[in-house]
Design an enzyme around this catalytic site. Sequence first.
Site, PDB file in Angstrom:
ATOM      1  N   TYR A 141      66.230  52.066 101.943  1.00 46.69           N
ATOM      2  CA  TYR A 141      67.073  51.490 101.252  1.00 46.69           C
ATOM      3  C   TYR A 141      68.102  51.891 100.484  1.00 46.69           C
ATOM      4  CZ  TYR A 141      63.581  47.361 101.749  1.00 46.69           C
ATOM      5  OH  TYR A 141      62.617  46.633 102.294  1.00 46.69           O
ATOM      6  N   LYS A 192      53.879  55.748 109.272  1.00 50.75           N
ATOM      7  CA  LYS A 192      54.043  55.364 110.700  1.00 50.75           C
ATOM      8  C   LYS A 192      54.217  56.663 111.313  1.00 50.75           C
ATOM      9  CE  LYS A 192      54.516  52.431 114.180  1.00 50.75           C
ATOM     10  NZ  LYS A 192      53.571  51.737 114.707  1.00 50.75           N
ATOM     11  N   ASP A 224      51.385  49.264 110.969  1.00 52.49           N
ATOM     12  CA  ASP A 224      51.144  47.910 111.748  1.00 52.49           C
ATOM     13  C   ASP A 224      49.766  47.582 111.506  1.00 52.49           C
ATOM     14  OD1 ASP A 224      50.776  50.313 112.843  1.00 52.49           O
ATOM     15  OD2 ASP A 224      51.549  49.555 114.925  1.00 52.49           O
ATOM     16  N   ASP A 248      57.320  47.180 100.325  1.00 43.99           N
ATOM     17  CA  ASP A 248      57.938  45.747 100.116  1.00 43.99           C
ATOM     18  C   ASP A 248      57.348  44.825 100.841  1.00 43.99           C
ATOM     19  OD1 ASP A 248      59.956  43.805  99.373  1.00 43.99           O
ATOM     20  OD2 ASP A 248      61.482  44.784 100.413  1.00 43.99           O
ATOM     21  N   ASP A 252      54.228  42.005  99.348  1.00 45.20           N
ATOM     22  CA  ASP A 252      54.252  40.336  99.759  1.00 45.20           C
ATOM     23  C   ASP A 252      53.266  39.872 100.421  1.00 45.20           C
ATOM     24  OD1 ASP A 252      56.646  40.231  98.288  1.00 45.20           O
ATOM     25  OD2 ASP A 252      57.871  39.284  99.621  1.00 45.20           O
TER      26      ASP A 252
END
Length: 357
Positions: A141, A192, A224, A248, A252
């Site tokens: 980001y 990852k 994942d 992020d 959620d």
Amino acid sequence: MSKKILILPGDGIGQEIMAEAVKVLNCLQHDHGLVVELNEALVGGTAYDETGSPLPEATLDLAREADAVLLGAVGGVKWESLDYSVRPERGLLGLRKELGLFANLRPAILYPQLADASTLKPEVVSGLDIMIVRELTGGIYFGQPRGVKELESGEKEGFNTLVYRESEVDRIVRVAMDIAMKRNKSVCSVDKANVLEVTELWRDVAIKVGGDYPDVELSHMYVDNAAMQLVKWPKQFDVMVTTNMFGDILSDCAAMLTGSIGMLPSASLDENGKGMYEPIHGSAPDIAGKGVANPLATILSIAMMLRYSLDEPAMAERIERAVDKVLDDGLRTQDIMSDGCKEVGTVEMGDAVVAAL
Ligand code: NAD
């Protein structure tokens, strides 16, 4: 000297839920001995409308002076066509960056009274209590270079950069470890590492930091799989720590396991315990101005603020018990409404928490 709290209502339902949070703060001040100075300022779209910036210098100055910041939410359809540099969300990202708020703590707790609110089976989610620790000031980001350029062929190409330094990983993993020491002593680091070199480094640093916490069980999971496991058997997790973007998305997902986004607070901390506290939800333009938004996530954010920045754990518990009481009494805003309960609006819910306090 009294501690300073900066109140930033922001946009949409931010204004409505913050009014209830301020009532709770006033009650703590008048009836329970909390000594704080409250200031209020503009952020997000409303700040852009008044000043041309989603994060005016005056707001940033007050935020720097404050011991803690309480934020409602930013954003809305009205500002969606603005350039990225002045969108309401830039106000939020700017605050996080300028205040050095690198550690985002997002609890996902399922209140037993709301077990019906989850879309998952009660046996999968009942008693759920996960803390997701998300790195907040680095990663993709913020990484440079970023942008959209035109290639020689005339086709456009968009690009962002995922970058982490060892020190950035070290300090966020330490936050997760310290929190785990006060909970069930288990940390799952999500990366990852099979595809991204930067998260291979993340894993190496996490293992190194883990060596300083022999009592904490450290595990690693690809992002994942973590998404899948969160939905399959979330209770296997205690503390999860991960990058800005993975956090992020996963937080959620974890939030929705609990049924209502309107119930969950969050904290973003700097290296000295100063923090910005906010509900995890956005400005909910679809219900803004209707008086139906759930103020509990914002009120519970005050509890986190009392615990992490103001060193008032007993007062934090008092708020949490008051929220428990209004839920026990069957009061529900529409987002958490279920059979046999009484539906109330934003103001009634705030009043009920104050009465319970
Ligand atoms: P949102 O969280 O605002 O809303 C998602 C859904 O949840 C909506 O149906 C909304 O009505 C409901 N909801 C959210 N908070 C609620 C509450 N307290 N009580 C009851 N229902 C609630 O997410 P979105 O719709 O994706 O985004 C709307 C705007 O908010 C966008 O501009 C987005 O950029 C912004 N946003 C801001 C933040 C923030 O300020 N931290 C976070 C997320 C999104």
